[in-house]
Design a protein around this motif. Structure first.
Motif, mmCIF file in Angstrom:
data_model
loop_
_atom_site.group_PDB
_atom_site.id
_atom_site.type_symbol
_atom_site.label_atom_id
_atom_site.label_comp_id
_atom_site.label_asym_id
_atom_site.label_seq_id
_atom_site.Cartn_x
_atom_site.Cartn_y
_atom_site.Cartn_z
ATOM 1 N N VAL A 1 -61.006 -40.781 33.496
ATOM 2 C CA VAL A 1 -59.790 -40.241 32.901
ATOM 3 C C VAL A 1 -59.271 -41.476 31.965
ATOM 4 O O VAL A 1 -59.454 -42.432 32.151
ATOM 5 C CB VAL A 1 -58.958 -39.937 33.860
ATOM 6 N N GLU A 2 -58.463 -40.775 31.211
ATOM 7 C CA GLU A 2 -57.762 -41.833 30.169
ATOM 8 C C GLU A 2 -56.217 -41.610 30.440
ATOM 9 O O GLU A 2 -55.684 -40.459 30.603
ATOM 10 C CB GLU A 2 -57.985 -41.219 28.746
ATOM 11 N N LEU A 3 -55.808 -42.885 30.784
ATOM 12 C CA LEU A 3 -54.326 -42.981 30.872
ATOM 13 C C LEU A 3 -53.523 -42.905 29.309
ATOM 14 O O LEU A 3 -54.050 -43.716 28.490
ATOM 15 C CB LEU A 3 -53.968 -44.381 31.600
ATOM 16 N N THR A 4 -52.339 -42.166 29.334
ATOM 17 C CA THR A 4 -51.871 -42.200 27.999
ATOM 18 C C THR A 4 -50.263 -41.875 28.137
ATOM 19 O O THR A 4 -49.852 -41.575 29.472
ATOM 20 C CB THR A 4 -52.357 -40.979 27.149
ATOM 21 N N ARG A 5 -49.223 -42.084 27.301
ATOM 22 C CA ARG A 5 -47.971 -41.867 27.437
ATOM 23 C C ARG A 5 -47.322 -42.504 28.725
ATOM 24 O O ARG A 5 -46.398 -41.714 29.171
ATOM 25 C CB ARG A 5 -47.678 -40.272 27.574
ATOM 26 N N VAL A 6 -47.429 -43.684 28.817
ATOM 27 C CA VAL A 6 -46.864 -44.552 30.110
ATOM 28 C C VAL A 6 -45.553 -45.023 29.252
ATOM 29 O O VAL A 6 -45.533 -45.713 28.430
ATOM 30 C CB VAL A 6 -47.671 -45.758 30.285
ATOM 31 N N TYR A 7 -44.397 -44.669 29.890
ATOM 32 C CA TYR A 7 -43.274 -45.044 29.569
ATOM 33 C C TYR A 7 -42.151 -45.206 30.652
ATOM 34 O O TYR A 7 -42.333 -44.376 31.666
ATOM 35 C CB TYR A 7 -42.702 -44.039 28.434
ATOM 36 N N VAL A 8 -41.490 -46.333 30.559
ATOM 37 C CA VAL A 8 -40.110 -46.598 31.476
ATOM 38 C C VAL A 8 -39.040 -46.582 30.442
ATOM 39 O O VAL A 8 -39.241 -47.648 29.709
ATOM 40 C CB VAL A 8 -40.556 -47.612 32.267
ATOM 41 N N ARG A 9 -37.983 -46.049 30.881
ATOM 42 C CA ARG A 9 -36.929 -46.167 29.991
ATOM 43 C C ARG A 9 -36.441 -47.610 29.962
ATOM 44 O O ARG A 9 -36.407 -48.559 31.055
ATOM 45 C CB ARG A 9 -35.490 -45.436 30.429
ATOM 46 N N PRO A 10 -36.171 -48.334 28.781
ATOM 47 C CA PRO A 10 -35.876 -49.707 28.695
ATOM 48 C C PRO A 10 -34.873 -50.177 29.598
ATOM 49 O O PRO A 10 -34.983 -51.318 30.161
ATOM 50 C CB PRO A 10 -35.535 -49.784 27.550
ATOM 51 N N ALA A 11 -33.625 -49.609 29.928
ATOM 52 C CA ALA A 11 -32.741 -50.004 30.876
ATOM 53 C C ALA A 11 -33.382 -50.181 32.267
ATOM 54 O O ALA A 11 -32.497 -50.876 33.270
ATOM 55 C CB ALA A 11 -31.377 -49.147 30.955
ATOM 56 N N LEU A 12 -34.303 -49.494 32.651
ATOM 57 C CA LEU A 12 -34.834 -49.747 33.949
ATOM 58 C C LEU A 12 -36.293 -50.440 34.238
ATOM 59 O O LEU A 12 -36.757 -50.501 35.034
ATOM 60 C CB LEU A 12 -35.050 -48.399 34.692
ATOM 61 N N ARG A 13 -36.947 -51.088 33.036
ATOM 62 C CA ARG A 13 -37.909 -51.996 33.109
ATOM 63 C C ARG A 13 -37.687 -53.042 34.010
ATOM 64 O O ARG A 13 -36.411 -53.568 33.969
ATOM 65 C CB ARG A 13 -38.280 -52.118 31.811
ATOM 66 N N GLY A 14 -38.692 -53.359 34.749
ATOM 67 C CA GLY A 14 -38.464 -54.557 35.899
ATOM 68 C C GLY A 14 -37.813 -54.172 37.070
ATOM 69 O O GLY A 14 -37.422 -55.133 37.960
ATOM 70 N N THR A 15 -37.755 -52.834 37.280
ATOM 71 C CA THR A 15 -37.079 -52.337 38.448
ATOM 72 C C THR A 15 -38.249 -51.835 39.556
ATOM 73 O O THR A 15 -37.972 -51.403 40.612
ATOM 74 C CB THR A 15 -36.017 -51.371 38.638
ATOM 75 N N GLY A 16 -39.583 -52.017 39.264
ATOM 76 C CA GLY A 16 -40.662 -51.533 39.897
ATOM 77 C C GLY A 16 -41.235 -50.283 39.679
ATOM 78 O O GLY A 16 -42.018 -49.711 40.213
ATOM 79 N N GLY A 17 -40.822 -49.683 38.502
ATOM 80 C CA GLY A 17 -40.835 -48.119 38.208
ATOM 81 C C GLY A 17 -42.229 -48.142 37.585
ATOM 82 O O GLY A 17 -43.117 -47.359 38.047
ATOM 83 N N GLY A 18 -42.796 -49.253 36.821
ATOM 84 C CA GLY A 18 -44.089 -48.972 36.152
ATOM 85 C C GLY A 18 -45.168 -49.143 37.060
ATOM 86 O O GLY A 18 -46.171 -48.554 37.261
ATOM 87 N N ALA A 19 -44.940 -50.041 38.136
ATOM 88 C CA ALA A 19 -45.937 -50.169 39.277
ATOM 89 C C ALA A 19 -46.004 -48.968 39.965
ATOM 90 O O ALA A 19 -47.209 -48.550 40.559
ATOM 91 C CB ALA A 19 -45.377 -51.442 39.984
ATOM 92 N N ARG A 20 -44.829 -48.348 40.541
ATOM 93 C CA ARG A 20 -45.001 -47.120 41.071
ATOM 94 C C ARG A 20 -45.654 -45.915 40.524
ATOM 95 O O ARG A 20 -46.387 -45.076 40.972
ATOM 96 C CB ARG A 20 -43.451 -46.797 41.516
ATOM 97 N N LEU A 21 -45.158 -45.805 39.031
ATOM 98 C CA LEU A 21 -45.961 -45.027 38.386
ATOM 99 C C LEU A 21 -47.491 -45.207 38.211
ATOM 100 O O LEU A 21 -48.065 -44.292 38.345
ATOM 101 C CB LEU A 21 -45.412 -45.250 36.751
ATOM 102 N N LEU A 22 -47.982 -46.424 37.960
ATOM 103 C CA LEU A 22 -49.278 -46.671 38.032
ATOM 104 C C LEU A 22 -50.094 -46.315 39.136
ATOM 105 O O LEU A 22 -51.298 -45.875 39.239
ATOM 106 C CB LEU A 22 -49.689 -48.061 37.674
#
Length: 179
Positions: free
Chosen positions: A95-116
């Motif tokens: 599968v191809e991963l696309t459209r990965v986005y975390v709103r800038p104000a919440l970057r660094g809060t663990g949201g990207g890792a939880r999303l992945l």
């Protein structure tokens, strides 16, 4: 004494969502504006004009991020939608991963890792044992996020005007993953 306060990432929950919902469309527009404006600033020294951004968004549909060959995820921080990612099937096991986005104000809060982590689960649900993606060299935060979460640079698997670096991740059984 034990710290009982919630970790930052505990405020994040990720679930599949309808890519045509108002929340999804809002996040996709923010994602596109964010990456497109970064490109315009880097290459043209200016922000993209609204008509350029809207035209580019229209030329980058996300309608294939639906079952049975794709999915769309929305991440919620403290209940509100603040991140997204999509998967599309390339073949029986990839599968191809696309459209990965975390709103800038919440970057660094663990949201990207939880999303992945949810992306891994979604990829397995689609029957994949490998995730690939392409990105631009200037998207350094995204590239660092991928590397921190088990992705490695791979040879190009496709070409495109914005594909400058490619990443892949092999999925083992969930209990075999290194955390």
């Amino acid at each position: 004494m034990t710290n009982t306060s919630p970790r930052r990432s505990d405020l994040w929950a990720v679930a599949t969502a309808d890519v045509t919902s108002d929340e999804a469309l809002e996040l996709l527009r923010e994602y596109f504006y964010d990456v497109a404006n970064r490109y315009y600033r880097l290459h043209f020294g200016r922000e993209g004009a609204p008509e350029e951004l809207e035209s580019g968004l229209a030329d980058s549909p996300s309608g294939d991020l639906v079952a049975p060959d794709g999915l769309f995820l929305i991440g919620r921080h403290d209940g509100a939608a603040h991140s997204c990612a999509g998967l599309r099937r390339l073949d029986a096991t990839t599968v191809e991963l696309t459209r990965v986005y975390v709103r800038p104000a919440l970057r660094g809060t663990g949201g990207g890792a939880r999303l992945l982590a949810a992306v891994d689960e979604g990829a397995r649900a689609l029957g994949a044992d490998r995730i690939v993606l392409d990105t631009r060299l200037d998207l350094v935060e995204a590239r660092a996020l991928y590397l921190r979460n088990g992705y490695r640079e791979i040879p190009a698997y496709k070409s495109g005007p914005y594909a400058e670096v490619w990443y892949g991740k092999e999925l083992g059984a969930p209990d075999q993953q290194v955390r």
